[in-house]
Design an enzyme around this catalytic site. Sequence first.
Site, mmCIF file in Angstrom:
data_model
loop_
_atom_site.group_PDB
_atom_site.id
_atom_site.type_symbol
_atom_site.label_atom_id
_atom_site.label_comp_id
_atom_site.label_asym_id
_atom_site.label_seq_id
_atom_site.Cartn_x
_atom_site.Cartn_y
_atom_site.Cartn_z
ATOM 1 N N GLU A 166 24.333 -10.710 65.733
ATOM 2 C CA GLU A 166 24.060 -12.088 66.140
ATOM 3 C C GLU A 166 22.990 -12.145 67.232
ATOM 4 O OE1 GLU A 166 27.319 -14.927 66.677
ATOM 5 O OE2 GLU A 166 26.446 -15.393 68.628
ATOM 6 N N PHE A 213 20.461 -15.081 69.717
ATOM 7 C CA PHE A 213 20.327 -16.477 70.155
ATOM 8 C C PHE A 213 18.852 -16.798 70.368
ATOM 9 C CE2 PHE A 213 20.852 -14.079 74.136
ATOM 10 C CZ PHE A 213 19.832 -14.593 74.914
ATOM 11 N N PRO A 262 15.551 -17.415 72.126
ATOM 12 C CA PRO A 262 15.013 -17.252 73.479
ATOM 13 C C PRO A 262 14.327 -18.546 73.948
ATOM 14 C CG PRO A 262 14.294 -15.481 72.031
ATOM 15 C CD PRO A 262 14.906 -16.517 71.157
ATOM 16 N N TYR A 319 39.749 -18.182 66.493
ATOM 17 C CA TYR A 319 40.038 -17.877 67.907
ATOM 18 C C TYR A 319 41.324 -17.062 68.026
ATOM 19 C CZ TYR A 319 36.415 -21.322 68.483
ATOM 20 O OH TYR A 319 35.217 -21.980 68.396
ATOM 21 N N HIS A 379 41.888 -21.678 70.653
ATOM 22 C CA HIS A 379 40.663 -22.258 71.212
ATOM 23 C C HIS A 379 40.835 -22.463 72.725
ATOM 24 C CE1 HIS A 379 37.611 -25.286 72.129
ATOM 25 N NE2 HIS A 379 36.932 -24.731 71.134
HETATM 26 P P1 FAD Z 1 36.725 -26.820 65.548
HETATM 27 O O1 FAD Z 1 36.989 -25.874 64.444
HETATM 28 O O2 FAD Z 1 36.446 -28.217 65.175
HETATM 29 O O3 FAD Z 1 37.983 -26.741 66.534
HETATM 30 C C1 FAD Z 1 37.934 -27.075 67.899
HETATM 31 C C2 FAD Z 1 39.341 -27.219 68.446
HETATM 32 O O4 FAD Z 1 39.844 -28.472 68.065
HETATM 33 C C3 FAD Z 1 40.370 -26.213 67.936
HETATM 34 O O5 FAD Z 1 41.317 -26.001 68.949
HETATM 35 C C4 FAD Z 1 41.006 -26.909 66.797
HETATM 36 O O6 FAD Z 1 42.299 -26.428 66.520
HETATM 37 C C5 FAD Z 1 41.034 -28.334 67.308
HETATM 38 N N1 FAD Z 1 40.938 -29.304 66.224
HETATM 39 C C6 FAD Z 1 39.807 -29.888 65.790
HETATM 40 N N2 FAD Z 1 40.090 -30.743 64.808
HETATM 41 C C7 FAD Z 1 41.402 -30.699 64.615
HETATM 42 C C8 FAD Z 1 42.261 -31.348 63.730
HETATM 43 N N3 FAD Z 1 41.806 -32.214 62.843
HETATM 44 N N4 FAD Z 1 43.562 -31.048 63.816
HETATM 45 C C9 FAD Z 1 44.006 -30.161 64.704
HETATM 46 N N5 FAD Z 1 43.231 -29.508 65.573
HETATM 47 C C10 FAD Z 1 41.948 -29.777 65.521
HETATM 48 N N6 FAD Z 1 28.671 -23.151 70.052
HETATM 49 C C11 FAD Z 1 27.398 -23.616 70.007
HETATM 50 O O7 FAD Z 1 27.081 -24.638 70.646
HETATM 51 N N7 FAD Z 1 26.447 -22.991 69.247
HETATM 52 C C12 FAD Z 1 26.721 -21.889 68.511
HETATM 53 O O8 FAD Z 1 25.836 -21.356 67.838
HETATM 54 C C13 FAD Z 1 28.051 -21.360 68.551
HETATM 55 N N8 FAD Z 1 28.395 -20.271 67.827
HETATM 56 C C14 FAD Z 1 29.697 -19.827 67.822
HETATM 57 C C15 FAD Z 1 30.039 -18.727 67.026
HETATM 58 C C16 FAD Z 1 31.345 -18.263 66.989
HETATM 59 C C17 FAD Z 1 31.690 -17.079 66.110
HETATM 60 C C18 FAD Z 1 32.334 -18.900 67.787
HETATM 61 C C19 FAD Z 1 33.747 -18.391 67.790
HETATM 62 C C20 FAD Z 1 32.010 -19.983 68.577
HETATM 63 C C21 FAD Z 1 30.693 -20.463 68.605
HETATM 64 N N9 FAD Z 1 30.320 -21.576 69.381
HETATM 65 C C22 FAD Z 1 29.024 -22.046 69.348
HETATM 66 C C23 FAD Z 1 31.296 -22.229 70.254
HETATM 67 C C24 FAD Z 1 31.995 -23.407 69.545
HETATM 68 O O9 FAD Z 1 31.049 -24.404 69.233
HETATM 69 C C25 FAD Z 1 33.062 -23.944 70.488
HETATM 70 O O10 FAD Z 1 34.102 -23.019 70.624
HETATM 71 C C26 FAD Z 1 33.608 -25.315 70.141
HETATM 72 O O11 FAD Z 1 34.361 -25.790 71.258
HETATM 73 C C27 FAD Z 1 34.523 -25.358 68.942
HETATM 74 O O12 FAD Z 1 33.850 -25.204 67.778
HETATM 75 P P2 FAD Z 1 34.695 -24.954 66.412
HETATM 76 O O13 FAD Z 1 33.739 -24.982 65.296
HETATM 77 O O14 FAD Z 1 35.565 -23.804 66.562
HETATM 78 O O15 FAD Z 1 35.550 -26.323 66.428
#
Ligand code: FAD
Length: 320
Positions: free
Chosen positions: A18, A20, A22, A150, A154
């Site tokens: 992975e 990011f 720059p 996670y 999360h």
């Molecule tokens: P979601 O899958 O939507 O979940 C977020 C939280 O909300 C979880 O706790 C979930 O259980 C809860 N939730 C949401 N909807 C519901 C529902 N309907 N019912 C119940 N619970 C719900 N961030 C960036 O800005 N750019 C990136 O490029 C980036 N890359 C990442 C790559 C990886 C591998 C990981 C693990 C994280 C990355 N992140 C990135 C961080 C990520 O955007 C954050 O962690 C963000 O807060 C959550 O994104 P998510 O897609 O996991 O959210």
Amino acid sequence: IDKINNGLAGGNVVFSFEFFPPKTEEGVENLFDRMDRMVMHQPAFCDITWGAGGSTSAVTLDIANKMQNMICVETMMHLTCTNMLVETLDGALDSVKSNGIQNILALRGDPPHGQDKFVTIEGGFSCALDLVRHIRAKYGDYFGITVAGYPEAHPEVIGEDGVASEEAYQKDLAYLKEKCDAGGEVIITQLFYDTDIFLKFVNDCRQIGIKVPIVPGIMPIQNYKGFLRMTTLCKTKVPAEIMAALEPIKDNDEAVRAYGIHLGTEMCKKILAHDIRTLHLYSLNLEKSVLGILQNLGLIDFSRVSRPLPWRPPTNSKRT
Ligand code: FAD
């Protein structure tokens, strides 16, 4: 997913890197040079992150397109819903599609800087599940979709004591299953330093019927301050023995990096011993640590790098 499945079916360990975007043009140039060198070790794919709130969208799109077509590596672009209208998301998806990219890591994203809670904008999506559903509805099977998982739940549901309640953890898992059922074909996990937590997470996912590959996100410790910043931000549990090992060397970057390679190698060995044969390495745009780990595991061999460099314009020419 095909590359992962084919690699696994062939008895191989599948790894990916992975990066990011720059901040400067010079940084981007350096990144391409680094990618060229790293891609020679044949990762199954490489991915590029999407800055919080779409802050890097133009650079991310440009880098993703060049990764696919100039570096010639299977590319996955991250895409978040934060602050993005559906039309803007579609614009990004259309752009990568027209450039032959077939892989998206579909994310909700974090709140923009200065905001502590995620707020859905009018005409936008509220979670990654919405984005996964949208991509499948609008683009059918064109994109392979990866989602985030996670192992410690999360960060939003991790309490002051550093752990999520069992109820919150189970809710997170059930939601992850929904993301997979809606079209997520691969899970890449948040970084972790307690391998047992990751192994338990995989087991728990399997118990509730999640069948897709669960790829551990491994972030080698490259410097002490960065490690503290990242683990605090992500509320990652750091086992006491890791803190104890770092304490006497924390001001010596070289020693910290060497320890990071050692620790990453041991974590990966334990994961591989549990027959999980996929590794996703958070490179932080640096090559020494991730390649050091893969070399220790016997997965790459510097003396046998033979892939010819793909065509590149001379490095001093302007990229268009
Ligand atoms: P979601 O899958 O939507 O979940 C977020 C939280 O909300 C979880 O706790 C979930 O259980 C809860 N939730 C949401 N909807 C519901 C529902 N309907 N019912 C119940 N619970 C719900 N961030 C960036 O800005 N750019 C990136 O490029 C980036 N890359 C990442 C790559 C990886 C591998 C990981 C693990 C994280 C990355 N992140 C990135 C961080 C990520 O955007 C954050 O962690 C963000 O807060 C959550 O994104 P998510 O897609 O996991 O959210």
